[in-house]
Design a protein around this motif. Structure first.
Motif, PDB file in Angstrom:
ATOM      1  N   ALA A 465       0.826  -1.205   0.000  1.00 27.43           N
ATOM      2  CA  ALA A 465       0.000   0.000   0.000  1.00 27.43           C
ATOM      3  C   ALA A 465       0.865   1.262   0.000  1.00 27.43           C
ATOM      4  CB  ALA A 465      -0.934  -0.016   1.208  1.00 27.43           C
ATOM      5  N   ILE A 466       1.886   1.268   0.838  1.00 27.70           N
ATOM      6  CA  ILE A 466       2.734   2.460   0.971  1.00 27.70           C
ATOM      7  C   ILE A 466       3.573   2.687  -0.283  1.00 27.70           C
ATOM      8  CG2 ILE A 466       4.686   3.425   2.248  1.00 27.70           C
ATOM      9  CD1 ILE A 466       2.006   3.672   3.667  1.00 27.70           C
ATOM     10  N   THR A 467       3.929   1.603  -0.975  1.00 23.29           N
ATOM     11  CA  THR A 467       4.749   1.729  -2.193  1.00 23.29           C
ATOM     12  C   THR A 467       3.915   1.524  -3.452  1.00 23.29           C
ATOM     13  OG1 THR A 467       5.381  -0.620  -2.127  1.00 23.29           O
ATOM     14  CG2 THR A 467       6.823   0.951  -0.997  1.00 23.29           C
ATOM     15  N   LEU A 478      -4.180  -2.397  -9.682  1.00 24.54           N
ATOM     16  CA  LEU A 478      -4.026  -2.709  -8.266  1.00 24.54           C
ATOM     17  C   LEU A 478      -5.377  -3.154  -7.718  1.00 24.54           C
ATOM     18  CD1 LEU A 478      -2.083   0.539  -7.231  1.00 24.54           C
ATOM     19  CD2 LEU A 478      -1.091  -1.611  -8.012  1.00 24.54           C
ATOM     20  N   SER A 479      -5.381  -4.214  -6.936  1.00 26.96           N
ATOM     21  CA  SER A 479      -6.620  -4.678  -6.325  1.00 26.96           C
ATOM     22  C   SER A 479      -6.354  -4.968  -4.852  1.00 26.96           C
ATOM     23  CB  SER A 479      -7.140  -5.937  -7.023  1.00 26.96           C
ATOM     24  OG  SER A 479      -8.426  -6.285  -6.535  1.00 26.96           O
ATOM     25  N   ILE A 480      -7.138  -4.361  -3.986  1.00 27.17           N
ATOM     26  CA  ILE A 480      -6.872  -4.411  -2.551  1.00 27.17           C
ATOM     27  C   ILE A 480      -7.622  -5.564  -1.901  1.00 27.17           C
ATOM     28  CG2 ILE A 480      -6.968  -3.121  -0.382  1.00 27.17           C
ATOM     29  CD1 ILE A 480      -7.051  -0.550  -2.110  1.00 27.17           C
ATOM     30  N   GLY A 515      -6.511   4.631   0.787  1.00 30.62           N
ATOM     31  CA  GLY A 515      -6.367   5.917   0.104  1.00 30.62           C
ATOM     32  C   GLY A 515      -4.993   6.093  -0.514  1.00 30.62           C
ATOM     33  N   GLU A 516      -3.960   5.665   0.192  1.00 30.92           N
ATOM     34  CA  GLU A 516      -2.594   5.758  -0.330  1.00 30.92           C
ATOM     35  C   GLU A 516      -2.425   4.888  -1.570  1.00 30.92           C
ATOM     36  OE1 GLU A 516       1.097   7.476  -0.401  1.00 30.92           O
ATOM     37  OE2 GLU A 516      -0.588   7.930   0.951  1.00 30.92           O
ATOM     38  N   THR A 517      -3.045   3.720  -1.561  1.00 33.01           N
ATOM     39  CA  THR A 517      -2.984   2.834  -2.723  1.00 33.01           C
ATOM     40  C   THR A 517      -3.640   3.484  -3.936  1.00 33.01           C
ATOM     41  OG1 THR A 517      -3.072   0.893  -1.271  1.00 33.01           O
ATOM     42  CG2 THR A 517      -3.603   0.546  -3.595  1.00 33.01           C
TER      43      THR A 517
END
Length: 599
Positions: A465-467, A478-480, A515-517
């Protein structure tokens, strides 16, 4: 839905496969997330949500006790013959049930059948018979210590598997003792109460007469919890000894979504609950009728609503409910509960069947996510002190390249070639993604594929997430996976009962990682989706969209409800709501805010 959240992944897979949704436990309520802020309510008992939903009805008790068995046998030969006959009879019954069962029910029945063939259990039973014990006593002496050993580990999931061993113990002893196994009959609309409930007991009932379940003991990831969700039955577990005082016939409101059992409520409260049930059913019918149109917010923002799949049956239900494709195909269903890995041909056939069912709609196939709490006998993984932090997800594929390559070959063989995208689970670094891309590009060259096959990542670790901005330079999407992301962000093991009630994906820390992602993906023009439990949570969906999520992949049965919810949102309102959620201090506060927003 990925792995376990409030309801075990298998339950949601099976819910999609069976399509069994009742007004008292509608699809919209299937994944509401853990209730971390349950408070005492006068006239109500609190428990743990196993399967959310709402039901009203009279109490019916199901009480079961262990029967007495003779300690001594009637001779070794006679007892061995009796044991073999009873085991053969039970094995046949389980096989017959497995043939007509689907999803979670079939998996549970097959697990019982596998335990019935366990060499250690059989050897211990025959040893007891040889020492003069009756077959029933020998069987009990063989299987009960194994269940007790599982409970003694302190691992919540292993302890719940001990219930399956007790279930098998009772089933075989009933046959040895010639006991009638006729299931009790309950009046329609009964709220079933039990001190504990075993899978075979629930499967043996006419569940059409059961409106909900409340259990003194049990756990939210037990097989009974899985079955309850599969059947669309709201269920509350771990209520405690106070449940024993509830008399047969007492009228109750089972609000499993709020983790409360209201005892003998006043007429006006019952009327209000029944009105809620009717309104939910009406909304569900309306959403289903309008569920096949592409999804947009009220002000025109396109939001794709996909479905999480684990089988052709899931895909069929997803199409019936208006899913626009699949944002997550779990491939573990091909790899678990077997002695050898599936070959390329078998995998190709299964992936192709699901692709065909989707009729050209997008299919995102997650590479094998195995290890941790999902072991396979042909992939021996040494015992790990903390499996959640060990060899699992793509780490297994990179450690066993033949498994990874076979799966990629199978996916690349699906037609039409543009239908499938590939998703890498448990990514923690850009290097892992690059290793998979290198293998994929090499296989494409071997197969003569010149197009770029979309390769995305699952964001399940805080590191990913952070990167996300770094990953999005090379990942196509991207899929969370919100359930694992929540576990790792909050340092709370999903399988640890002492902390599970506080494991909530709406925790502000998790929302900030989401949110960061989204920001990281947008920086490079990549879309971000959610395929974890929050994508099916009606309280979470507006927040996710406000944070920048543009694709939601939910349980097949909830797709119409999610579409209907999105259609009522505007992007500015969702963004303002999301910012307010980020400023909250706890998941409980976020949920209160979300309930106010939804009101």
């Amino acid at each position: 839905v990925q792995d376990q959240a409030t309801v075990d992944e298998a339950a949601l897979m099976a819910l999609g496969a069976r399509g069994l949704i009742r007004p008292s436990a509608t699809a919209l309520q299937v994944v509401l997330g853990p209730i971390a802020d349950v408070v005492a309510v006068e006239g109500a008992l609190a428990g743990v949500t196993a399967a959310p939903g709402l039901a009203v009805g009279p109490v019916g008790w199901l009480r079961a006790t262990d029967c007495d068995v003779p300690a001594e046998g009637c001779g070794i030969a006679a007892e061995e013959a009796a044991f073999d006959a009873a085991r053969h009879d039970l094995a046949n019954a389980l096989t017959a049930r497995a043939r007509i069962a689907h999803g979670a029910e079939r998996a549970i029945v097959e697990a019982h059948a596998a335990m019935l063939d366990d060499p250690a259990l059989l050897a211990a039973t025959r040893h007891g018979i040889a020492r003069g014990a009756s077959a029933a006593a020998a069987w009990r002496a063989a299987i009960r210590p194994q269940g007790e050993a599982l409970r003694a580990t302190g691992d919540a999931r292993l302890a719940e598997r001990a219930d399956d061993m007790r279930d098998l113990e009772r089933q075989l002893i009933a046959r040895l003792m010639g006991l009638e196994t006729t299931a009790p009959v309950f009046a329609p609309g009964t709220i079933l109460l039990a001190d504990d409930l075993l899978p075979s007991q629930l499967l043996g009932l006419d569940t059409a007469t059961i409106a909900g379940i409340a259990v003194e003991r049990g756990g939210p990831t037990s097989h009974v919890a899985i079955l309850a969700a599969t059947l669309g039955l709201p269920a509350l577990v771990a209520i405690g000894p106070a449940l024993r005082d509830v008399a047969e016939g007492t009228r109750v409101i089972l609000d499993a979504s709020e983790a409360l059992l209201h005892l003998d409520p006043p007429h006006e409260k019952i009327a209000a609950a029944e009105a809620r049930i009717a309104a939910i059913a009406a909304r569900r019918a309306d959403a289903l009728a309008r569920g096949h149109a592409p999804c947009h917010t009220r002000d025109g923002q396109r939001i794709e609503v996909f479905a999480n799949l684990g089988s052709v049956a899931d895909a069929t239900l997803a199409m019936a409910n208006g899913a626009e494709g699949s944002g997550l195909l779990r491939t573990e269903f091909l790899f678990l509960e077997r002695e050898t890995a599936p070959d390329v041909a078998e995998q190709t056939a299964d992936y192709q069947a699901i692709a065909d069912t989707l009729a050209g709609r997008p299919l995102i196939i997650r590479l094998l996510d195995i290890g941790g709490d999902k072991p396979a006998p042909y992939l021996p993984i040494p015992a790990e002190e903390n499996p959640a932090l060990g060899l699992r997800g793509i780490r297994v594929g990179l450690a066993r390249p033949e498994i990874l390559e076979d799966q990629l070959r199978a996916i690349l063989s699906v037609r039409p070639v543009e239908q499938c995208k590939i998703m890498v689970p448990m990514i923690a670094s850009l290097d892992e993604l690059r290793q998979v891309r290198t293998v994929l590009d090499r296989l494409c060259a071997e197969l003569g594929r010149t197009d770029r096959v979309p390769l995305g990542v699952m964001v399940e670790t805080p590191a990913a997430a952070i990167t996300a901005d770094l990953l999005a330079r090379e990942a196509d999407f991207l899929s969370i996976g919100t359930n694992d992301l929540t576990q790792y962000a909050l340092a709370m093991d999903r399988g640890n009962a002492s902390v599970a009630s506080a494991l909530d994906g709406l925790h502000p820390a998790v929302l900030r990682l989401i949110g960061e992602t989204c920001r990281g993906g947008a920086a490079h023009g990549r879309w971000t989706g959610v395929c974890g439990g929050l994508a099916s949570d009606p309280l979470a969906v507006p927040i996710l969209i406000g944070l920048g999520v543009t694709e939601l992949s939910a349980a097949p049965a909830v797709v119409p409800d999610i579409k209907a919810m999105v259609a009522g949102l505007t992007l500015p309102a969702a963004r303002a709501h999301a910012q307010a959620a980020l400023a909250c201090s706890s998941a409980a506060q976020v949920r209160r805010l979300a309930r106010e927003f939804a009101a």
